[in-house]
Enzyme design. Structure first.
Site, PDB file in Angstrom:
ATOM      1  N   CYS A   7      11.244   9.795  23.494  1.00  0.00           N
ATOM      2  CA  CYS A   7      12.384   9.905  22.577  1.00  0.00           C
ATOM      3  C   CYS A   7      12.852   8.467  22.022  1.00  0.00           C
ATOM      4  CB  CYS A   7      13.583   9.992  23.963  1.00  0.00           C
ATOM      5  SG  CYS A   7      13.859  12.026  24.260  1.00  0.00           S
ATOM      6  N   HIS A  46      13.845  17.048  24.267  1.00  0.00           N
ATOM      7  CA  HIS A  46      13.780  16.467  25.506  1.00  0.00           C
ATOM      8  C   HIS A  46      13.174  17.721  26.015  1.00  0.00           C
ATOM      9  CE1 HIS A  46      12.825  13.465  28.571  1.00  0.00           C
ATOM     10  NE2 HIS A  46      12.816  14.395  29.245  1.00  0.00           N
ATOM     11  N   ASN A  87      -0.999  18.486  28.917  1.00  0.00           N
ATOM     12  CA  ASN A  87      -1.213  18.179  29.712  1.00  0.00           C
ATOM     13  C   ASN A  87       0.064  18.442  30.982  1.00  0.00           C
ATOM     14  OD1 ASN A  87      -3.677  17.291  29.668  1.00  0.00           O
ATOM     15  ND2 ASN A  87      -2.842  15.074  29.061  1.00  0.00           N
ATOM     16  N   THR A  95       1.527  11.196  32.497  1.00  0.00           N
ATOM     17  CA  THR A  95       1.694  10.362  32.057  1.00  0.00           C
ATOM     18  C   THR A  95       3.157   9.749  31.414  1.00  0.00           C
ATOM     19  OG1 THR A  95       0.668   9.187  30.658  1.00  0.00           O
ATOM     20  CG2 THR A  95      -0.010   9.156  31.940  1.00  0.00           C
ATOM     21  N   HIS A 100       4.061  16.789  25.052  1.00  0.00           N
ATOM     22  CA  HIS A 100       4.091  16.826  23.791  1.00  0.00           C
ATOM     23  C   HIS A 100       1.978  17.325  23.810  1.00  0.00           C
ATOM     24  CE1 HIS A 100       3.308  14.029  27.044  1.00  0.00           C
ATOM     25  NE2 HIS A 100       1.716  13.822  27.610  1.00  0.00           N
TER      26      HIS A 100
HETATM   27  P1  5GP Z   1      -0.580  12.337  28.429  1.00  0.00           P
HETATM   28  O1  5GP Z   1      -0.871  11.457  29.706  1.00  0.00           O
HETATM   29  O2  5GP Z   1       0.885  11.740  28.995  1.00  0.00           O
HETATM   30  O3  5GP Z   1      -0.852  14.234  28.313  1.00  0.00           O
HETATM   31  O4  5GP Z   1      -0.380  11.281  27.214  1.00  0.00           O
HETATM   32  C1  5GP Z   1      -0.032  10.703  26.925  1.00  0.00           C
HETATM   33  C2  5GP Z   1      -0.226   9.953  25.876  1.00  0.00           C
HETATM   34  O5  5GP Z   1       0.278   8.750  25.035  1.00  0.00           O
HETATM   35  C3  5GP Z   1      -1.376   9.270  26.170  1.00  0.00           C
HETATM   36  O6  5GP Z   1      -2.532   9.712  25.639  1.00  0.00           O
HETATM   37  C4  5GP Z   1      -1.278   7.423  26.019  1.00  0.00           C
HETATM   38  O7  5GP Z   1      -2.179   7.063  25.328  1.00  0.00           O
HETATM   39  C5  5GP Z   1      -0.310   8.340  24.530  1.00  0.00           C
HETATM   40  N1  5GP Z   1       1.038   7.241  24.607  1.00  0.00           N
HETATM   41  C6  5GP Z   1       1.571   6.154  25.494  1.00  0.00           C
HETATM   42  N2  5GP Z   1       2.406   5.475  25.632  1.00  0.00           N
HETATM   43  C7  5GP Z   1       2.270   5.408  23.784  1.00  0.00           C
HETATM   44  C8  5GP Z   1       3.311   4.951  22.663  1.00  0.00           C
HETATM   45  O8  5GP Z   1       3.977   4.047  23.419  1.00  0.00           O
HETATM   46  N3  5GP Z   1       2.373   5.151  22.064  1.00  0.00           N
HETATM   47  C9  5GP Z   1       2.188   6.099  21.300  1.00  0.00           C
HETATM   48  N4  5GP Z   1       1.612   6.229  20.574  1.00  0.00           N
HETATM   49  N5  5GP Z   1       1.081   6.683  22.183  1.00  0.00           N
HETATM   50  C10 5GP Z   1       1.330   6.505  23.627  1.00  0.00           C
HETATM   51 ZN    ZN Z   2      11.912  12.453  25.976  1.00  0.00          ZN
END
Ligand code: 5GP
Ligand code: ZN
Length: 114
Positions: A7, A46, A87, A95, A100
């Site tokens: 967000c 969100h 994911n 995470t 996304h």
């Molecule tokens: P998830 O693990 O939730 O599927 O993907 C989260 C993604 O967000 C990860 O691939 C991680 O590298 C990315 N990510 C986490 N923090 C940031 C950030 O501050 N900026 C950007 N551009 N990507 C982020």
């Molecule tokens: Zn959000």
């Protein structure tokens, strides 16, 4: 939503390498790329996880998939291929609790995923 990283990126409060923005979606480079081309496509709204999607978001999710195809094509990856991933929750490695779509391309991607 307060205290949601994505967000804050959508609002411009945290910088990101934005590759697309429109009324409903923002796409930006993943900060820890897992492929030469790794973009995250997020809705401005969100929604924490796929489990929280409701029928009124069906068009939104469709637009995420179509944007992924367009960004992949524009970056020259349509022919060789690319992968899109959502994911959901701990076992999948989620995470950030704002849905996304990962768009990954630029290398041969293994299957099954780790
Ligand atoms: P998830 O693990 O939730 O599927 O993907 C989260 C993604 O967000 C990860 O691939 C991680 O590298 C990315 N990510 C986490 N923090 C940031 C950030 O501050 N900026 C950007 N551009 N990507 C982020
Ligand atoms: Zn959000």
């Amino acid at each position: 939503m307060a205290d949601c990283l994505f967000c804050k990126i959508v609002a411009g409060d945290i910088p990101a390498a934005i590759v697309h923005r429109d009324d409903a979606l923002v796409a930006f480079r993943d900060i820890n790329p897992q492929a030469p081309f790794h973009v995250l496509i997020v809705p401005r709204a969100h929604v924490a996880t796929l489990n929280d999607l409701t029928p009124d978001r069906d068009a939104l999710v469709g637009s995420m998939a179509r944007l992924a195809a367009r960004l992949a094509r524009d970056a020259g990856h349509a022919e060789r291929g690319y992968r899109t991933v959502f994911n959901c929750n701990a076992d999948a490695g989620q995470t950030v609790w704002h849905i996304h779509m990962h768009l990954l391309a630029g290398r041969r991607l293994a299957w099954p995923p780790g």
